[in-house]
Write a protein that holds these residues in place. Structure first.
Motif, PDB file in Angstrom:
ATOM      1  N   LEU A  50       0.981  -1.231   0.050  1.00 51.04           N
ATOM      2  CA  LEU A  50      -0.344   0.466  -0.223  1.00 51.04           C
ATOM      3  C   LEU A  50       0.894   1.256   0.002  1.00 51.04           C
ATOM      4  CD1 LEU A  50      -3.058   0.934   0.496  1.00 51.04           C
ATOM      5  CD2 LEU A  50      -2.365   0.755   2.444  1.00 51.04           C
ATOM      6  N   VAL A 283     -11.227   8.097  -4.218  1.00 56.74           N
ATOM      7  CA  VAL A 283     -11.554   6.807  -3.351  1.00 56.74           C
ATOM      8  C   VAL A 283     -11.331   6.442  -2.228  1.00 56.74           C
ATOM      9  CG1 VAL A 283     -11.475   4.312  -3.894  1.00 56.74           C
ATOM     10  CG2 VAL A 283     -11.982   6.089  -6.098  1.00 56.74           C
ATOM     11  N   LEU A 284      -9.222   6.389  -1.869  1.00 57.98           N
ATOM     12  CA  LEU A 284      -9.770   6.147  -0.772  1.00 57.98           C
ATOM     13  C   LEU A 284     -10.490   7.069   0.340  1.00 57.98           C
ATOM     14  CD1 LEU A 284      -6.414   5.556  -1.214  1.00 57.98           C
ATOM     15  CD2 LEU A 284      -7.593   3.922  -1.170  1.00 57.98           C
ATOM     16  N   ASN A 287     -13.343   5.967   0.805  1.00 60.29           N
ATOM     17  CA  ASN A 287     -13.603   4.939   2.149  1.00 60.29           C
ATOM     18  C   ASN A 287     -13.476   5.121   3.203  1.00 60.29           C
ATOM     19  OD1 ASN A 287     -13.879   1.919   0.594  1.00 60.29           O
ATOM     20  ND2 ASN A 287     -12.918   3.686  -0.709  1.00 60.29           N
ATOM     21  N   ARG A 291     -15.761   4.138   6.413  1.00 64.55           N
ATOM     22  CA  ARG A 291     -16.131   3.856   7.569  1.00 64.55           C
ATOM     23  C   ARG A 291     -16.400   5.128   9.261  1.00 64.55           C
ATOM     24  NH1 ARG A 291     -13.125  -0.957   5.632  1.00 64.55           N
ATOM     25  NH2 ARG A 291     -13.116   0.232   3.112  1.00 64.55           N
TER      26      ARG A 291
ATOM     27  N   GLU B 106      -7.751  -3.748   3.984  1.00 64.62           N
ATOM     28  CA  GLU B 106      -8.830  -3.603   3.780  1.00 64.62           C
ATOM     29  C   GLU B 106      -8.683  -2.136   2.419  1.00 64.62           C
ATOM     30  OE1 GLU B 106     -11.650  -2.786   5.698  1.00 64.62           O
ATOM     31  OE2 GLU B 106     -11.315  -4.667   6.883  1.00 64.62           O
ATOM     32  N   LEU B 107      -8.179  -1.073   2.821  1.00 63.03           N
ATOM     33  CA  LEU B 107      -8.391  -0.102   1.463  1.00 63.03           C
ATOM     34  C   LEU B 107      -7.145  -0.279   0.107  1.00 63.03           C
ATOM     35  CD1 LEU B 107      -7.369   2.655   3.103  1.00 63.03           C
ATOM     36  CD2 LEU B 107      -9.336   2.074   2.093  1.00 63.03           C
ATOM     37  N   LEU B 108      -6.421  -1.547   0.742  1.00 60.91           N
ATOM     38  CA  LEU B 108      -5.659  -2.137  -0.609  1.00 60.91           C
ATOM     39  C   LEU B 108      -6.316  -3.003  -1.784  1.00 60.91           C
ATOM     40  CD1 LEU B 108      -2.952  -4.466   0.336  1.00 60.91           C
ATOM     41  CD2 LEU B 108      -2.530  -2.388  -1.347  1.00 60.91           C
ATOM     42  N   ALA B 110      -9.818  -1.289  -1.916  1.00 61.13           N
ATOM     43  CA  ALA B 110      -9.934   0.038  -2.898  1.00 61.13           C
ATOM     44  C   ALA B 110      -9.596   0.867  -3.552  1.00 61.13           C
ATOM     45  CB  ALA B 110     -10.839   1.044  -1.844  1.00 61.13           C
TER      46      ALA B 110
END
Lengths: 298, 304
Positions: A50, A283-284, A287, A291, B106-108, B110
């Motif tokens: 990541l 996008v992140l 997300n 959450r 989990e962001l991986l 997305a």
């Protein structure tokens, strides 16, 4: 403890001989340690991946951000173009796609949670929706191409919206059903006891109680389709000119990134990185926001 | 019955039916679109390893082979790492760290697929071409079988690179599912095992895994289903060649990548377009079966 009893060999009992017991204990400890280290390594790999993706995007993308990106259209290589039409096109298609898909998904989720109790059709709908959730998005693109592009003789923005809507539906279904099921039955019964019709109970009580969860689902579906490329290749195609018409081919950020990243022109590749950075950050961010919202709502 | 009730219930039922119709429509439309190719080539379509737009001979063997090989390899890479992450998150990590690390993983999931494609193409491919492939090719030179499996010019792209990118993309799905099913194990089971002196690994192996085995397989199938249909990331790094290569460093194609790459060059109504739609139909059937199995295995545990 039946689970251990079925594996008598795995947990040896105390050995009579002390040296054997010590050796065995050391070996078990060692195995445990090695596996724990490997697990930490695996997690580190995941986090590093990541980090690597985000770092690459920032490193390659930040340098290319300028006002031109947001104010100028996509232009031929070397003429200092931007991404304006792609950004606008993406926003339009994502929003229209979500507007079409959300009400359908919401009603399907409502059907599953409130109307289908134990019925065969309800189980079938849940099953199909779960499968569509992970179905290859490129096939949704082909499907809409056959349905809404070929018969009407051309690629169009609305075809892109439809493809995205199909992807939105199962995501909204999943969260809506899950969230409605969290609403206590007593709450419904209290409302029924006052003589409230069922649809009002659902709309005024259940939807209100599940609002945060449902909105989270919608946000997540928007985040998912905002980055979708494959279904747009065959539907809205992309457009290098300024066009807001849903009847004409429409540009989108992911498709433009795809075209630019594979090109041989440095300024196009640079713009692709900027676009990739924009879309990933967007996008992140959605997300993470979704959450937080869900956590606050619980 | 209240009129509003009738309307609302009707709408809900109609929407539920719509989802079933949608699935049916996707299958029918893809099959109908590929019909010309199925008629033209018959069952041989599946085993023909040719993709020749000039002679108008198309077969599914190369992309089907590529899809299956890349997905299986991706699973081989992804499953151990995912298991490690799930094990760490449920048993080893300090409680305060579980949520942030879990969210990061989990962001991986997305991150959009096209970003993985660019990252793979600009970061992984050069690393493969410079540091991984040349020494491996040299080291295995002269050893039978392995020599062929890792042969070829080190372009950096190819089947192995595509599998690695796919693995990265499915790790978050498998890891998150495994973590969720591991958490369904009743604490009293684990505590009893710890009580008789088991180490963490022994608890994992003798209690958690036997208890969750079926769902773990379901999670792996979910990852497989995702990998089969992944398009953009694979398209960037697969190398786009329509012949079967024995080398994992060699280029290839998957169903999804060939559809994305060849579609722009296909005319409406051509046999080529029909063949692409036929490929799409095959992919849909394969991933539907895999995802259906995954769901059947996962549902009882995660719903309880």
């Amino acid at each position: 403890m039946s689970a251990t009893a079925t594996h008598p060999g795995t947990v040896p009992g105390p050995a009579k001989d002390q040296t054997v017991a010590h050796k065995l204990g050391r070996r078990r400890g060692r195995t445990n340690l090695i596996i724990q280290v490997l697990c930490v390594l695996a997690t580190a790999i995941g986090l590093l991946l990541l980090a690597s993706i985000l770092f690459t995007l920032l490193w390659r993308g930040v340098g290319g951000i300028s006002l031109n990106v947001f104010t100028r259209m996509t232009l031929p290589p070397g003429s200092n173009g931007g991404l304006l039409n792609a950004i606008i096109g993406s926003i339009i298609q994502t929003m229209v796609g979500a507007l079409i898909g959300t009400p359908i998904g919401l009603m399907v989720g409502t059907y599953l949670a409130e109307y289908s109790a134990g019925s065969m059709i309800g189980n079938a709908v849940r099953f199909v929706s779960d499968v569509l959730l992970s179905a290859p998005s490129i096939l949704i693109g082909l499907f809409i191409y056959e349905l809404a592009v070929q018969p009407f003789g051309g690629f169009s923005g609305i075809a892109g919206c439809l493809a995205l809507a199909v992807i939105v539906i199962p995501i909204v279904v999943r969260t809506t059903e899950d969230m409605l099921r969290l609403i206590p039955v007593a709450l419904r019964e209290a409302a029924f006891a006052l003589g409230t019709p069922k649809w009002k109970v659902i709309v005024l009580i259940c939807y209100r109680g599940a609002r945060d969860g449902i909105v989270t689902g919608i946000l997540l579906s928007i985040a998912r389709v905002a980055g979708e490329t494959a279904p747009l290749l065959f539907t809205s195609l992309g457009n290098l000119n300024w066009s807001l018409s849903l009847a004409a081919p429409m540009a989108s950020l992911p498709v433009t990134i795809y075209q630019y990243a594979g090109s041989a022109f440095d300024d196009w590749v640079q713009l692709a990185w900027v676009g990739a950075l924009l879309i990933t950050v967007g996008v992140l961010a959605i997300n993470v926001a979704a959450r937080f919202m869900l956590r606050g709502g619980r | 019955m209240h009129i509003g009730d009738a309307v609302f219930a009707g709408l809900a039922r109609f929407s539920g039916g719509f989802v079933l119709v949608l699935l049916g429509a996707i299958i029918v439309v893809l099959f109908y679109g590929g019909f010309a190719a199925f008629v033209q080539f018959g069952p041989l379509f599946l085993v023909t390893a040719s993709w020749d737009p000039v002679k108008e001979v198309f077969g599914a063997a190369v992309p089907v082979y590529g899809t299956i090989v890349t997905s299986i390899l991706a699973l081989l890479f992804a499953v151990p790492v995912s298991f490690g992450i799930a094990f760490y998150l449920t048993e080893l990590a300090p409680v305060w760290a579980r949520r942030p690390i879990g969210t990061a993983i989990e962001l991986l999931a997305a991150v959009p697929s096209i970003i993985y494609g660019m990252w793979g193409f600009f970061v992984i491919v050069p690393v493969m071409a410079q540091y991984i492939q040349p020494p491996v090719i040299d080291a295995l030179d002269g050893i039978p079988v392995l020599e062929d499996l890792f042969a070829g010019p080190p372009f950096g792209t190819g089947i192995l690179t595509a599998s690695l990118i796919l693995a990265v993309m499915i790790i978050p799905f498998i890891a998150a599912t495994m973590r969720d099913v591991f958490e369904t194990v009743p604490p009293v089971f684990k505590e009893s095992a710890y009580g008789v002196g088991c180490t963490t690994w022994e608890v994992m192996r003798s209690i958690v895994i036997p208890y969750t085995r079926v769902s773990v397989v379901g999670g792996i199938m979910l990852g497989l289903g995702r990998a089969l249909g992944e398009t953009m990331a694979v398209t960037f790094v697969i190398g786009n060649t329509n012949r079967i290569t024995t080398s994992l460093f060699g280029p290839g194609n998957t169903i999804a990548s060939i559809v994305a790459l060849e579609f722009p060059e296909s005319h409406a109504g051509s046999l080529k377009l029909s063949s692409l739609l036929a490929l799409g139909f095959i992919l849909f059937v394969i991933s539907f079966i895999v995802l259906a199995i995954s769901r059947v295995l996962l549902r009882p545990r995660l719903k309880a």
